[in-house]
Design a protein around this motif. Structure first.
Motif, mmCIF file in Angstrom:
data_model
loop_
_atom_site.group_PDB
_atom_site.id
_atom_site.type_symbol
_atom_site.label_atom_id
_atom_site.label_comp_id
_atom_site.label_asym_id
_atom_site.label_seq_id
_atom_site.Cartn_x
_atom_site.Cartn_y
_atom_site.Cartn_z
ATOM 1 N N GLU A 1 55.441 33.977 38.232
ATOM 2 C CA GLU A 1 54.553 35.138 38.142
ATOM 3 C C GLU A 1 54.800 35.937 39.409
ATOM 4 O O GLU A 1 54.283 35.607 40.461
ATOM 5 C CB GLU A 1 53.114 34.653 38.041
ATOM 6 N N ASN B 1 50.964 33.383 42.414
ATOM 7 C CA ASN B 1 49.852 33.462 43.338
ATOM 8 C C ASN B 1 48.770 32.554 42.781
ATOM 9 O O ASN B 1 48.117 32.890 41.804
ATOM 10 C CB ASN B 1 49.358 34.900 43.459
ATOM 11 N N ASN C 1 45.327 33.837 41.695
ATOM 12 C CA ASN C 1 45.167 34.729 40.555
ATOM 13 C C ASN C 1 45.068 33.904 39.281
ATOM 14 O O ASN C 1 45.606 32.818 39.213
ATOM 15 C CB ASN C 1 46.383 35.634 40.396
ATOM 16 N N HIS C 2 44.448 34.464 38.310
ATOM 17 C CA HIS C 2 44.603 33.919 36.974
ATOM 18 C C HIS C 2 45.738 34.691 36.327
ATOM 19 O O HIS C 2 45.859 35.889 36.556
ATOM 20 C CB HIS C 2 43.308 34.096 36.185
ATOM 21 N N PRO C 3 46.624 34.027 35.538
ATOM 22 C CA PRO C 3 47.750 34.759 34.967
ATOM 23 C C PRO C 3 47.328 36.017 34.225
ATOM 24 O O PRO C 3 48.015 37.028 34.275
ATOM 25 C CB PRO C 3 48.385 33.758 34.016
ATOM 26 N N LYS C 4 46.188 35.967 33.549
ATOM 27 C CA LYS C 4 45.760 37.146 32.793
ATOM 28 C C LYS C 4 45.186 38.213 33.711
ATOM 29 O O LYS C 4 44.898 39.312 33.286
ATOM 30 C CB LYS C 4 44.692 36.752 31.769
ATOM 31 N N ALA C 5 44.978 37.877 34.974
ATOM 32 C CA ALA C 5 44.378 38.837 35.893
ATOM 33 C C ALA C 5 45.433 39.494 36.762
ATOM 34 O O ALA C 5 45.132 40.073 37.777
ATOM 35 C CB ALA C 5 43.338 38.147 36.769
ATOM 36 N N TRP C 6 46.674 39.385 36.367
ATOM 37 C CA TRP C 6 47.757 39.996 37.130
ATOM 38 C C TRP C 6 48.500 40.925 36.193
ATOM 39 O O TRP C 6 48.880 40.546 35.091
ATOM 40 C CB TRP C 6 48.695 38.921 37.657
ATOM 41 N N ASP C 7 48.679 42.171 36.609
ATOM 42 C CA ASP C 7 49.283 43.151 35.708
ATOM 43 C C ASP C 7 50.637 43.620 36.203
ATOM 44 O O ASP C 7 51.097 44.680 35.817
ATOM 45 C CB ASP C 7 48.345 44.344 35.534
ATOM 46 N N GLY D 1 50.231 41.679 44.078
ATOM 47 C CA GLY D 1 49.505 40.476 44.495
ATOM 48 C C GLY D 1 50.170 39.192 44.078
ATOM 49 O O GLY D 1 49.516 38.228 43.706
ATOM 50 N N PHE E 1 36.207 34.342 36.310
ATOM 51 C CA PHE E 1 37.415 34.061 37.096
ATOM 52 C C PHE E 1 38.380 35.224 36.994
ATOM 53 O O PHE E 1 38.981 35.651 37.970
ATOM 54 C CB PHE E 1 38.063 32.795 36.530
ATOM 55 N N ILE E 2 38.536 35.754 35.773
ATOM 56 C CA ILE E 2 39.441 36.877 35.561
ATOM 57 C C ILE E 2 38.839 38.153 36.147
ATOM 58 O O ILE E 2 39.524 38.928 36.810
ATOM 59 C CB ILE E 2 39.739 37.037 34.059
ATOM 60 N N ARG F 1 39.145 38.938 39.878
ATOM 61 C CA ARG F 1 40.428 39.427 40.369
ATOM 62 C C ARG F 1 40.470 40.935 40.203
ATOM 63 O O ARG F 1 39.970 41.466 39.215
ATOM 64 C CB ARG F 1 41.576 38.753 39.608
ATOM 65 N N GLN G 1 42.609 43.049 39.314
ATOM 66 C CA GLN G 1 43.408 43.732 38.306
ATOM 67 C C GLN G 1 42.761 43.651 36.936
ATOM 68 O O GLN G 1 41.595 43.347 36.794
ATOM 69 C CB GLN G 1 44.812 43.128 38.255
ATOM 70 N N LEU G 2 43.537 43.936 35.932
ATOM 71 C CA LEU G 2 42.975 44.049 34.585
ATOM 72 C C LEU G 2 42.555 42.685 34.023
ATOM 73 O O LEU G 2 42.965 41.647 34.498
ATOM 74 C CB LEU G 2 43.971 44.684 33.634
ATOM 75 N N VAL H 1 44.277 26.992 35.043
ATOM 76 C CA VAL H 1 44.957 28.287 35.125
ATOM 77 C C VAL H 1 46.322 28.251 34.443
ATOM 78 O O VAL H 1 46.576 29.008 33.521
ATOM 79 C CB VAL H 1 45.046 28.750 36.587
#
Lengths: 195, 192
Positions: free
Chosen positions: A102, A119, A122-128, A132, B28-29, B32, B34-35, B95
Motif C-alpha cells: 500500500e 502504513n 491506516n486502514h486500507p480503505k482509508a487510503w486513497d 500517507g 477506524f476508517i 483517518r 482520507q476517504l 486491518v
C-alpha cells in the motif's frame, strides 16, 4: 491520477520483460519457446496482471471493480496489493503469498514473500493514494518477511534485507539490514557462529 | 483441559459483538483523514471478523462441522486463520487479514494490523493463561508482524510494535518494541 490504457499496456510490457529477465536465471541456455512463454501463466505474472488491472480500474474511478480485482488477487494469490498504489513497470513478486503493498514505488520493484509495505496506522480503505504511505524509488528490492511501515521515503537502488523492519527514510544506494540474526550452534560444542 | 466451563455464546451476543465490530471499523476508517467509501461487506477486514464470529458461535453450540466450514471459508476468502476457539469481545478490527493467526482470548477493541496474531504452538488449552494460550486485555494494538505466543497475560491498552514477539506477561499500558534495523551505504559499508 489517471491511468490510461496505454499506461497499462506499457507497464505490462515492462513487467513481462522483467519476468523474462528474472525467469532466465532459472534455466540453462537452451529451453523451448513454450517454456519461456510459460512465465505468462505463472502466479507472479498473473498477480501482477490482476494488480495492474485493478489499478487501471481505480484510475477510471471504478472503485468497486478495482476492489473486486484486488480481493480476487488476495484470494487466489494471497497478495493484498492496494489498487491505488502506483508501481512502475517491471514489478516482480516471485512468491506472492502474504505480500501487502500500500504505497508508491518506481520501476523494477521486487517484493519477496511476506513483504509488507504499508502504513500500519491506516486502514486500507482509508487510503486513497495520497502521500500517507511509503514511497519507494526505482530498483528497490524488498526481502522476505520485511515490514516497511509509515509515511516514509525510500531512495533508489535500496535493498532491504530479509526480516528487516523499517520505519524511517532511507537515502539512495543503501542497504537495510535486519536486527535479528540467528545463531547457528551445535548443542554439543556450544555456540559456533552467527548466521 | 478447560479450566472453566463457560456458557455457550448466544446468537444475540454474537450480533452485539458484530455491531460493535462494525461501529469500530467505521470509526477506524472515519478517523483517518482520507476517504471512507466502499461496501463494508466487500471488505476482507469485515468478512474475516464476520465469519469468525459465526464460526465461534457454532463451535460453542457444539456444531463443530459448521464451525470448521466457516473457519476454512475464512482462510480461503481472506487468508486469516482465526480459530473457532478464539474468544474475542466486540470491537475487533483486523486491518489486513492475510497471514493473520488468532487463537486465544481477547478483550474489547482489539486491533490486529496484519501478519500478526496470538496463540501458542501445541497448546493444551486452559484459557486463563494456563498451559497454552494467551489472554489479552482491552484496547490492545498489535502492529505489523507482532506476535503474542504462549500462556501469557497482556494487560489493557498495551501496544505491541512491528515485528515484536511477546512471550512473557505485559502489564497494562506498556509498549513493546523490537530493535530497529540498521541502514548502511552500499559502497562505504559502514553501519550508521
Amino acid at each position: 491520477m489517471s491511468y490510461a490504457f496505454a499506461d497499462l499496456k506499457r507497464d505490462l510490457v515492462d513487467d513481462i520483460v522483467g519476468h523474462a529477465r528474472h525467469g532466465a536465471n532459472f534455466y540453462s541456455e537452451r529451453v523451448s519457446v513454450l517454456r519461456k512463454l510459460s512465465i505468462l501463466s505463472m502466479p507472479p505474472m498473473l498477480c501482477t496482471l490482476l494488480f495492474r488491472l485493478s489499478h487501471w480500474a481505480w484510475g477510471h474511478g471504478w472503485h468497486g471493480l478495482a476492489w473486486a480485482l484486488c480481493h480476487l488477487n488476495q484470494m487466489v494469490h494471497g497478495a493484498a496489493l492496494h489498487p491505488a498504489s502506483r508501481i512502475g513497470g517491471g514489478l516482480y513478486i516471485p512468491h506472492t503469498v502474504g505480500v501487502i503493498f500500500e504505497g508508491h514505488a518506481g520501476r523494477n520493484l521486487v517484493l519477496f514473500a511476506n513483504a509488507v509495505v504499508a502504513n500500519g496506522h491506516n486502514h486500507p480503505k482509508a487510503w486513497d493514494g495520497g502521500d500517507g504511505a511509503p514511497r519507494l524509488g526505482d530498483d528497490v528490492t524488498v526481502g522476505a518477511y520485511v515490514v516497511v511501515s509509515g509515511g516514509l521515503q525510500v531512495g533508489n537502488r535500496v535493498r532491504i534485507a530479509p526480516c528487516a523492519t523499517l520505519h524511517r527514510d532511507v537515502e539512495d544506494d543503501c542497504m537495510v539490514i535486519g536486527s535479528s540474526r540467528s545463531r547457528i550452534r551445535n548443542p554439543e560444542a556450544g555456540a559456533l557462529r552467527h548466521g | 483441559m478447560n479450566a472453566s466451563v463457560r456458557a455457550a455464546i448466544s446468537a444475540a451476543e454474537t450480533r452485539v459483538r458484530l455491531a460493535a465490530d462494525r461501529k469500530r471499523l467505521r470509526a477506524f476508517i472515519a478517523d483517518r483523514p482520507q476517504l471512507a467509501r466502499g461496501i463494508l461487506w466487500l471488505q476482507p477486514s469485515y468478512q474475516a471478523v464476520y465469519l469468525h464470529r459465526w464460526s465461534h458461535f457454532f463451535f460453542q453450540r457444539g456444531n463443530r462441522l459448521l464451525a470448521r466450514v466457516l473457519w476454512h471459508l475464512n482462510l480461503l476468502l481472506t487468508g486469516a486463520d482465526i480459530s473457532p476457539l478464539a474468544d474475542i469481545e466486540g470491537g475487533f478490527v483486523l486491518v489486513y487479514p492475510v497471514c493473520t493467526i488468532v487463537l486465544g482470548k481477547a478483550g474489547r477493541n482489539l486491533t490486529v494490523i496484519g501478519h500478526s496474531g496470538f496463540g501458542g504452538g501445541m497448546s493444551s488449552l486452559n484459557i486463563g493463561a494456563g498451559p497454552g494460550l494467551p489472554v489479552i486485555g482491552d484496547d490492545v494494538w498489535l502492529d505489523l508482524g507482532a506476535f503474542i505466543l504462549g500462556p501469557v497475560h497482556v494487560g489493557d491498552g498495551v501496544v505491541i510494535k512491528a515485528r515484536s514477539l511477546v512471550t512473557s506477561d505485559v502489564p497494562a499500558g506498556y509498549v513493546v518494541d523490537s530493535s530497529a534495523s540498521r541502514v548502511r551505504k552500499a559502497e562505504e559499508g559502514a553501519a550508521e
